[in-house]
Design an enzyme around this catalytic site. Structure first.
Site, PDB file in Angstrom:
ATOM      1  N   LEU A   7      50.434 -33.247  47.158  1.00 27.61           N
ATOM      2  CA  LEU A   7      51.852 -33.426  46.822  1.00 27.61           C
ATOM      3  C   LEU A   7      52.476 -35.206  47.557  1.00 27.61           C
ATOM      4  O   LEU A   7      53.320 -35.282  48.465  1.00 27.61           O
ATOM      5  CB  LEU A   7      52.910 -32.449  47.298  1.00 27.61           C
ATOM      6  CG  LEU A   7      52.636 -30.808  46.930  1.00 27.61           C
ATOM      7  CD1 LEU A   7      53.600 -29.625  47.331  1.00 27.61           C
ATOM      8  CD2 LEU A   7      52.809 -31.277  45.780  1.00 27.61           C
ATOM      9  N   HIS A   8      52.552 -35.848  46.579  1.00 30.08           N
ATOM     10  CA  HIS A   8      52.443 -37.405  47.236  1.00 30.08           C
ATOM     11  C   HIS A   8      53.601 -37.815  47.227  1.00 30.08           C
ATOM     12  O   HIS A   8      54.108 -37.966  48.473  1.00 30.08           O
ATOM     13  CB  HIS A   8      52.252 -38.042  45.807  1.00 30.08           C
ATOM     14  CG  HIS A   8      50.782 -38.428  46.133  1.00 30.08           C
ATOM     15  ND1 HIS A   8      49.874 -39.039  45.567  1.00 30.08           N
ATOM     16  CD2 HIS A   8      50.346 -37.634  44.488  1.00 30.08           C
ATOM     17  CE1 HIS A   8      49.099 -38.870  45.737  1.00 30.08           C
ATOM     18  NE2 HIS A   8      48.898 -37.230  44.556  1.00 30.08           N
ATOM     19  N   ASP A   9      55.127 -37.489  46.821  1.00 32.58           N
ATOM     20  CA  ASP A   9      56.100 -37.975  47.046  1.00 32.58           C
ATOM     21  C   ASP A   9      57.256 -37.190  47.673  1.00 32.58           C
ATOM     22  O   ASP A   9      58.063 -37.506  48.112  1.00 32.58           O
ATOM     23  CB  ASP A   9      57.232 -37.730  45.623  1.00 32.58           C
ATOM     24  CG  ASP A   9      56.429 -38.526  44.776  1.00 32.58           C
ATOM     25  OD1 ASP A   9      55.317 -39.885  44.345  1.00 32.58           O
ATOM     26  OD2 ASP A   9      56.169 -38.742  42.698  1.00 32.58           O
TER      27      ASP A   9
END
Ligand code: BDR
Ligand code: CA
Length: 313
Positions: A242-244
């Site tokens: 879950l990058h952002d």
């Protein structure tokens, strides 16, 4: 505590969507002044639509959503439907949003907001290619010194690339814009793949979203289910990064992250390594330290924060 004022600049994207939800679920710490959409994961017509879908899902039709730039500064747009699906938010079935898109251009909103608010009080949170922010800085250099800080998702050093062997997607799509932003002299915190690839979903973590028994929980579970198939196939990893949301989590719980203040330059010339974030992690050069480049995340704490906050929506 007065909430920190932020502008989210984004190209949703399932992980962008979770980041927006986390921000909207955290009013004690964060006041979202507006959301500016940019072309990235999918074209602009879809990213601005998706941003409105996410606001409606959070019950926040009052949030101002703007459409920004529809292509990178100097190159054709590269998109990532192979990761995010045709709509950018593939996964659960979703109705078309009905809340309005603001008439003002996203770049004008960024400029106007920075001029209106007291200097040093607005944080920019780019979650996609840096076209909107760079355009604002080019068009109105007077606003640069008024930005409190930029916290962005982009780049990589030890993890190198995800869209090419050398480059991370957000930086690769608009390297010229990234060069402007990294060179602007604004306090900059970077969440590279080195961090986000340690923030992986697991069955248990996705089940915790589903167990909320809410529309938001169901959507986040369905999005992460969809999103994780790509990384699991590609990296053989247990789940998807879950990058952002790491950007927003940093504003709420900075102690979950560690990194180094280093020099980071953007490659804009080489065809082979275009968009690479050349990060002087080991302090080999005397180039100025322009970015706090994160390296570690306490993933359990990060997912606990997500579960706690998203359950409020
Ligand atoms: C970044 O690229 C996009 O696909 C994601 O939304 C994230 O912002 C990861 O490389
Ligand atoms: Ca994104």
């Amino acid at each position: 505590m007065t909430p920190r004022k932020i502008i989210i600049d984004t190209d949703p994207g399932q992980d962008d969507a979770v980041a927006i939800l986390l921000a909207l679920a955290s009013p004690e710490e964060i006041e979202v002044l507006g959301i500016t959409a940019v072309a990235g994961n999918v074209p602009l017509a879809l990213t601005e639509r998706n941003a409105r879908i996410v606001c409606e899902l959070a019950g926040r039709r009052d949030v101002k959503v703007f459409a920004g730039c529809d292509r990178p500064l100097a190159r054709p747009l590269v998109t990532a439907e192979h990761v995010h699906g045709k709509t950018g938010l593939d996964g659960p079935p979703m109705a078309e949003p009905t809340m309005p898109l603001q008439a003002q251009h996203g770049v004008d909103f960024i400029i106007e907001t920075l001029r209106r608010e007291a200097p040093g009080t607005v944080t920019l949170c780019p979650l996609g290619p840096l076209t909107n922010v760079a355009t604002a800085f080019e068009r109105a250099p007077d606003v640069i010194g008024r930005v409190a800080q930029i916290v962005l998702m982009g780049g990589a050093y030890f993890e190198v690339g995800n869209i090419t062997p050398a480059a991370e997607f957000n930086i690769f799509v608009d390297p010229e814009a990234a060069k402007i932003v990294f060179g602007a002299g604004v306090p900059l915190t970077v969440m590279p793949l080195d961090v986000t690839h340690k923030a992986l979903t697991t069955r248990e973590r996705i089940d915790a979203f589903r167990a909320m028994g809410s529309t938001v929980g169901d959507h986040v579970a369905a999005w992460t289910d969809f999103f994780e198939r790509f990384d699991m196939e590609k990296y053989g990893s247990e789940g998807a990064p879950l990058h952002d949301p790491c950007v927003i989590a940093f504003l709420i719980r900075p102690e979950l992250f560690t990194g180094r203040l280093i020099n980071v330059e953007i490659e804009t010339a080489s065809e082979l390594t275009l968009g690479m974030t050349v990060a002087d992690w080991w302090g080999i050069t005397n180039r100025p330290r322009n970015a706090k480049f994160m390296g570690e995340i306490a993933a359990e704490g990060f997912y606990a924060l997500l579960a706690e906050r998203l359950a409020r929506l």
